[in-house]
Design a protein around this motif. Structure first.
Motif, mmCIF file in Angstrom:
data_model
loop_
_atom_site.group_PDB
_atom_site.id
_atom_site.type_symbol
_atom_site.label_atom_id
_atom_site.label_comp_id
_atom_site.label_asym_id
_atom_site.label_seq_id
_atom_site.Cartn_x
_atom_site.Cartn_y
_atom_site.Cartn_z
ATOM 1 N N TYR A 476 0.858 -1.209 -0.026
ATOM 2 C CA TYR A 476 0.019 0.025 -0.049
ATOM 3 C C TYR A 476 0.796 1.403 0.123
ATOM 4 C CZ TYR A 476 -2.601 3.825 2.033
ATOM 5 O OH TYR A 476 -3.153 4.961 2.505
ATOM 6 N N MET A 477 1.935 1.345 1.008
ATOM 7 C CA MET A 477 2.717 2.535 0.919
ATOM 8 C C MET A 477 3.565 2.622 -0.266
ATOM 9 S SD MET A 477 1.996 4.318 3.874
ATOM 10 C CE MET A 477 3.624 5.233 3.788
ATOM 11 N N ALA A 478 4.122 1.609 -0.901
ATOM 12 C CA ALA A 478 4.756 1.760 -2.363
ATOM 13 C C ALA A 478 3.884 2.274 -3.343
ATOM 14 C CB ALA A 478 5.511 0.421 -2.397
ATOM 15 N N SER A 479 2.777 1.773 -3.439
ATOM 16 C CA SER A 479 1.860 2.336 -4.232
ATOM 17 C C SER A 479 1.362 3.599 -4.441
ATOM 18 C CB SER A 479 0.221 1.244 -4.209
ATOM 19 O OG SER A 479 -0.750 1.736 -4.835
ATOM 20 N N GLU A 480 1.257 4.110 -2.953
ATOM 21 C CA GLU A 480 0.865 5.491 -2.764
ATOM 22 C C GLU A 480 1.900 6.476 -2.889
ATOM 23 O OE1 GLU A 480 -2.223 7.238 -2.105
ATOM 24 O OE2 GLU A 480 -2.952 5.037 -3.047
ATOM 25 N N ASP A 481 3.007 6.137 -2.604
ATOM 26 C CA ASP A 481 4.178 6.979 -2.650
ATOM 27 C C ASP A 481 4.200 7.840 -3.456
ATOM 28 O OD1 ASP A 481 6.870 8.020 -2.729
ATOM 29 O OD2 ASP A 481 7.443 6.446 -1.123
ATOM 30 N N PRO A 482 4.304 9.220 -3.398
ATOM 31 C CA PRO A 482 4.307 10.296 -4.596
ATOM 32 C C PRO A 482 5.591 10.119 -5.507
ATOM 33 C CG PRO A 482 4.716 11.312 -2.728
ATOM 34 C CD PRO A 482 4.415 9.927 -2.130
ATOM 35 N N GLY A 483 6.592 9.634 -4.951
ATOM 36 C CA GLY A 483 7.791 9.621 -5.756
ATOM 37 C C GLY A 483 7.889 8.314 -6.354
ATOM 38 N N THR A 484 9.010 8.198 -7.180
ATOM 39 C CA THR A 484 9.528 6.873 -7.776
ATOM 40 C C THR A 484 10.710 6.403 -7.343
ATOM 41 O OG1 THR A 484 8.335 7.548 -10.057
ATOM 42 C CG2 THR A 484 10.204 5.761 -10.085
ATOM 43 N N THR A 485 10.686 5.183 -7.022
ATOM 44 C CA THR A 485 12.007 4.664 -6.121
ATOM 45 C C THR A 485 13.317 4.605 -7.049
ATOM 46 O OG1 THR A 485 11.292 2.459 -6.807
ATOM 47 C CG2 THR A 485 10.722 3.057 -4.564
ATOM 48 N N SER A 486 14.188 5.188 -6.338
ATOM 49 C CA SER A 486 15.633 5.558 -6.998
ATOM 50 C C SER A 486 16.087 3.999 -7.051
ATOM 51 C CB SER A 486 16.521 6.129 -6.219
ATOM 52 O OG SER A 486 17.905 5.990 -6.686
ATOM 53 N N ARG A 487 16.763 3.860 -8.491
ATOM 54 C CA ARG A 487 17.368 2.581 -8.703
ATOM 55 C C ARG A 487 19.127 2.723 -8.780
ATOM 56 N NH1 ARG A 487 13.987 -0.921 -12.992
ATOM 57 N NH2 ARG A 487 11.975 -0.656 -12.137
ATOM 58 N N GLU A 488 19.459 3.848 -8.169
ATOM 59 C CA GLU A 488 20.897 4.037 -8.138
ATOM 60 C C GLU A 488 21.428 2.892 -7.091
ATOM 61 O OE1 GLU A 488 24.320 7.463 -7.181
ATOM 62 O OE2 GLU A 488 22.077 7.809 -7.074
ATOM 63 N N GLN A 489 22.433 2.302 -7.778
ATOM 64 C CA GLN A 489 23.306 1.298 -7.262
ATOM 65 C C GLN A 489 24.497 1.510 -6.448
ATOM 66 O OE1 GLN A 489 23.839 -1.617 -10.372
ATOM 67 N NE2 GLN A 489 21.800 -1.743 -11.022
ATOM 68 N N ILE A 490 24.872 0.866 -5.388
ATOM 69 C CA ILE A 490 26.233 1.085 -4.688
ATOM 70 C C ILE A 490 27.196 0.787 -5.652
ATOM 71 C CG2 ILE A 490 25.248 1.012 -2.435
ATOM 72 C CD1 ILE A 490 26.422 -2.187 -2.388
ATOM 73 N N ASN A 491 28.348 1.189 -5.409
ATOM 74 C CA ASN A 491 29.768 0.806 -6.052
ATOM 75 C C ASN A 491 30.220 -0.361 -5.160
ATOM 76 O OD1 ASN A 491 29.902 2.595 -8.047
ATOM 77 N ND2 ASN A 491 30.737 4.347 -6.709
ATOM 78 N N LEU A 492 30.278 -1.510 -5.913
ATOM 79 C CA LEU A 492 30.798 -2.937 -5.046
ATOM 80 C C LEU A 492 32.014 -2.781 -5.027
ATOM 81 C CD1 LEU A 492 28.238 -5.581 -7.008
ATOM 82 C CD2 LEU A 492 27.824 -4.270 -4.820
ATOM 83 N N PRO A 493 32.598 -3.306 -3.701
ATOM 84 C CA PRO A 493 33.977 -3.293 -3.464
ATOM 85 C C PRO A 493 34.800 -4.053 -4.216
ATOM 86 C CG PRO A 493 32.758 -4.589 -1.686
ATOM 87 C CD PRO A 493 31.686 -3.888 -2.699
ATOM 88 N N ILE A 494 36.143 -3.948 -3.920
ATOM 89 C CA ILE A 494 37.128 -4.909 -4.665
ATOM 90 C C ILE A 494 37.059 -6.338 -3.849
ATOM 91 C CG2 ILE A 494 39.668 -5.329 -4.884
ATOM 92 C CD1 ILE A 494 38.251 -3.055 -6.732
ATOM 93 N N ASN A 495 36.982 -7.265 -4.928
ATOM 94 C CA ASN A 495 37.133 -8.734 -4.257
ATOM 95 C C ASN A 495 38.463 -8.909 -3.857
ATOM 96 O OD1 ASN A 495 37.586 -11.437 -4.249
ATOM 97 N ND2 ASN A 495 35.619 -11.959 -5.357
ATOM 98 N N GLU A 496 38.520 -9.204 -2.568
ATOM 99 C CA GLU A 496 40.005 -9.355 -2.033
ATOM 100 C C GLU A 496 40.791 -10.669 -2.735
ATOM 101 O OE1 GLU A 496 39.957 -9.682 2.339
ATOM 102 O OE2 GLU A 496 39.139 -7.718 2.375
ATOM 103 N N ARG A 497 39.906 -11.628 -2.995
ATOM 104 C CA ARG A 497 40.666 -12.831 -3.698
ATOM 105 C C ARG A 497 41.308 -12.707 -4.893
ATOM 106 N NH1 ARG A 497 38.952 -17.144 -6.717
ATOM 107 N NH2 ARG A 497 36.762 -16.100 -6.597
ATOM 108 N N THR A 498 40.384 -11.983 -5.916
ATOM 109 C CA THR A 498 40.862 -11.605 -7.246
ATOM 110 C C THR A 498 41.370 -10.249 -7.580
ATOM 111 O OG1 THR A 498 38.765 -10.595 -7.843
ATOM 112 C CG2 THR A 498 38.889 -13.259 -7.861
ATOM 113 N N GLY A 499 41.267 -9.211 -6.625
ATOM 114 C CA GLY A 499 41.711 -8.066 -6.909
ATOM 115 C C GLY A 499 40.906 -6.998 -7.888
#
Length: 516
Positions: A476-499
Motif C-alpha cells: 500500500y505504501m509503495a503504491s501510494e508513494d508520490p515519488g518513484t523509487t531510485s534505482r541508483e546502485q552502490i559501488n561494489l567493493p574490490i574482491n580481495e581474492r581476485t583483486g
C-alpha cells in the motif's frame, strides 16, 4: 497579495498532507482489522498443503495448485491467470513401499526421489550392498560388477541420529567433542574414498546403474530428528529411494555384519511425458499510475518430500492473504499491484526469470517487489539490496507499520544485491528494486527446508499473519508513494581474492524445457 498567495499555498499543502494522513490511517487500520479479525490463512493453508499437497514442477499437483489459486483470486474479485513460460518433464508420484524382507520383516520409512521411473506393481526385491573401501579407481572398476542385481547404499552411515543440539544438552563436553571429531574423520575418509573411485556423489550413480544395479538407496540426513532432505533421482531406468537415517543405518550395519539384508521396493510413479510450466499472476489494477507496479512475490512450487508448507507454502499464503486484504480495504490503488506466484524456483528461479525476460516494461516500471520465501517465521530482516537510496523509501514505508510488527525488523542499508537464493534476486539482477522479507528460522534449515517434515503442522500462523499484514502495508505504501523509487546502485567493493571490482548480478536465462 503575495502574502495571501503564500498563506493559501501553505494551507493547501497542510490540508493535503492532513487528508493523506487521515486516508493512510484509515487504510492501515483497515488492513489491521481485516488481517487480524478475518484471517483466511488457516483455510488457505489446509486447502493448499493438505488437499493439494506438494507442488513439484511438472506434476498434476502443481497444475492443480495453479488452477486453485486462479479460482481463489477470482472468488475475491481479483483477476488472475496462469501464464505459461515453458515445459517440464511430466511426472506423478505414486505409492512407495520399502520393506525389509531379510533377516526379518519390517516396513522402512522412505520415499522414491522425484522424476524417477516407477517399478512394476510387483516391485523389485534384492540384497543390499554398500560401497567398498578401495585403493584406487582400478580397484573400484574391479569391484563394480558386484552391484549387478543389488540395491546399492550410496550414503555414508551417519555415526549418530541425534542432532548436535541434543548432544550439547545431554552429553559430557568430552563425549560431545569425541563424537564430533570421530564424525569429522569418518566424513573425510568417506570423501577421500569416493575421490579414489574416480567418481563423485553424483557421477557414481550412473556408473552403478550401468553396471546393472537393481536400484539406489540413499539417505540425505538433514541433521534433525527424523528429517531427511528429498530431491531428484539421477537414475534413468532403476528405482532410487531415500530412506530415513534410522532405517538406513540399520541396513548399513546389517551389510557390515554379513547379514545380507534384502529389501523390497514398490514405486508406482508415472512418466507423463511433457507438462506445461506456469506462473500464476494476479492483478489489482492501478487507477492513477496503472503502468507502474508493485509486486508481491513468492514461489509456488516445492519439493515433494513433505507438502511444501514452509518452502514456500507460507510465502504463498502471505501474498495471497495480502492481496485479499488489499482488495477489500484498498481496491483502487494508485499503482498496479501484482502477485507473482512463480513456478520452478527450486530448479533455478526459472519462473521469475522467465517473467522478467518476458515483461521488460513491468520490470522497467517496477516501484518495488516484496518477496517472502524462507520459512514460517515472522519477518525480522529487510536488506536494501544494494540500492543506494533504499533507506529513504523503505524506512518511510515502514513508518506506517505498527510497532508490534516493525519492532522485530532489523534493516540494513544500502545492503547487498542478492545473486540467488530466491526470486527477489531475479528482479535485482535486472536492476529493479526487490526486497526479501527475511524470516525468523524456526529450525528451518534442518527440519523443514526440502525435507520430509515440511508439512502443515509446522506452520506458525501468528507469524504468517504478521507477514501478511506487513506485506499488505508495504505494498500500500509503495503504491501510494508520490515519488518513484531510485534505482541508483552502490559501488561494489574490490574482491580481495581476485583483486577485481565486484559486479552487479546479471539476469539468469530461464530453463524453459526442464528435466527432459
Amino acid at each position: 497579495m503575495k502574502n495571501f498567495f503564500t498563506l493559501s499555498l501553505s494551507f493547501y499543502f497542510v490540508a493535503t498532507f492532513s487528508l493523506f494522513s487521515q486516508e493512510k490511517d484509515r487504510v492501515v487500520q483497515g488492513i489491521l482489522d481485516e488481517g487480524y479479525n478475518n484471517s483466511q490463512l488457516e483455510i488457505l493453508g489446509h486447502e493448499l498443503m493438505d488437499d493439494i499437497g506438494p507442488r513439484l514442477v511438472g506434476t498434476p499437483q502443481m497444475q492443480k495448485a495453479h488452477d486453485w489459486a486462479v479460482a481463489k483470486y477470482k472468488s475475491w474479485g481479483i483477476p488472475a491467470e496462469n501464464q505459461q513460460y515453458g515445459e517440464w518433464k511430466g511426472w506423478e508420484r505414486g505409492i512407495t513401499h520399502i520393506d525389509m524382507m531379510h533377516p526379518r520383516v519390517q516396513s522402512l520409512r522412505g520415499t522414491q526421489l522425484a522424476w524417477n521411473p516407477g517399478t512394476s506393481k510387483k516391485g523389485v526385491t534384492a540384497e543390499c550392498i554398500v560401497l567398498p573401501e578401495i585403493k584406487d579407481s582400478i580397484a573400484f572398476q574391479k569391484w563394480l560388477p558386484n552391484v549387478k542385481g543389488k540395491f546399492v547404499l550410496v550414503a555414508m552411515k551417519q555415526p549418530t541420529g541425534r542432532p548436535d543440539y541434543n548432544w550439547e544438552e545431554w552429553a559430557t563436553p568430552e563425549s560431545f567433542e569425541k563424537m564430533k571429531n570421530e564424525r569429522k574423520a569418518q566424513t573425510e575418509a568417506w570423501n577421500d574414498n569416493m575421490r579414489r573411485s574416480g567418481y563423485d556423489r553424483r557421477s557414481i550413480i550412473a556408473a552403478l546403474e550401468n553396471a546393472g544395479a537393481a536400484g539406489i538407496v540413499d539417505s540425505y540426513w538433514s541433521k534433525g530428528f527424523g528429517a531427511n532432505k528429498i530431491f531428484a533421482a539421477r537414475t534413468k531406468k532403476i528405482p532410487t529411494v531415500d530412506v530415513q537415517l534410522e532405517d538406513y543405518t540399520m541396513l548399513y550395519r546389517m551389510v557390515e555384519h554379513g547379514d545380507k539384508p534384502k529389501i523390497h521396493i514398490v514405486a508406482e510413479s508415472k512418466d507423463l511425458g511433457v507438462a506445461p510450466a506456469f506462473n500464476t499472476i494476479a492483478e489489482i489494477k492501478g487507477t492513477e499510475k496503472p503502468d507502474e507496479y508493485v509486486i508481491l512475490s513468492a514461489h509456488f512450487d516445492s519439493w515433494d518430500g513433505g507438502t511444501g508448507a514452509t518452502d514456500n507454502g507460507t510465502g504463498t499464503l502471505v501474498m495471497m492473504e495480502a492481496m485479499r486484504i488489499l482488495k477489500k480495504v484498498y481496491p483502487n490503488p494508485k499503482r498496479t499491484i501484482l502477485a507473482g506466484h512463480w513456478g520452478s524456483e527450486e530448479q533455478g528461479l526459472n519462473g521469475s526469470s522467465a517473467f522478467v525476460e518476458d515483461n521488460p516494461k513491468i520490470v522497467k516500471n517496477l516501484q518495488a517487489a516484496f518477496n517472502q520465501d524462507n520459512g514460517t517465521g515472522r519477518a525480522v530482516k529487510i536488506n536494501g539490496a544494494g540500492f543506494l537510496h533504499s533507506y529513504d523509501y523503505i524506512s518511510r514505508w515502514l513508518q506506517a507499520v505498527p510497532d508490534t510488527i516493525s519492532k522485530h525488523i532489523e534493516t540494513t542499508f544500502p545492503g547487498w544485491p542478492a545473486s540467488g537464493g530466491s526470486d527477489n534476486a531475479t528482479f535485482v539482477a535486472a536492476g529493479a528494486p526487490a526486497f526479501n522479507l527475511s524470516s525468523l528460522s524456526w529450525s528451518y534449515w534442518n527440519y523443514t527446508w526440502h525435507t520430509n517434515l515440511d508439512t502443515y503442522d509446522k506452520i506458525v500462523f501468528d507469524d504468517v499473519q504478521n507477514n501478511a499484514i506487513l506485506a499488505a502495508i508495504m505494498a500500500y505504501m509503495a503504491s501510494e508513494d508520490p515519488g518513484t523509487t531510485s534505482r541508483e546502485q552502490i559501488n561494489l567493493p574490490i574482491n580481495e581474492r581476485t583483486g577485481e571490482q565486484q559486479k552487479w548480478p546479471t539476469p539468469r536465462t530461464p530453463e524453459r524445457k526442464g528435466g527432459m
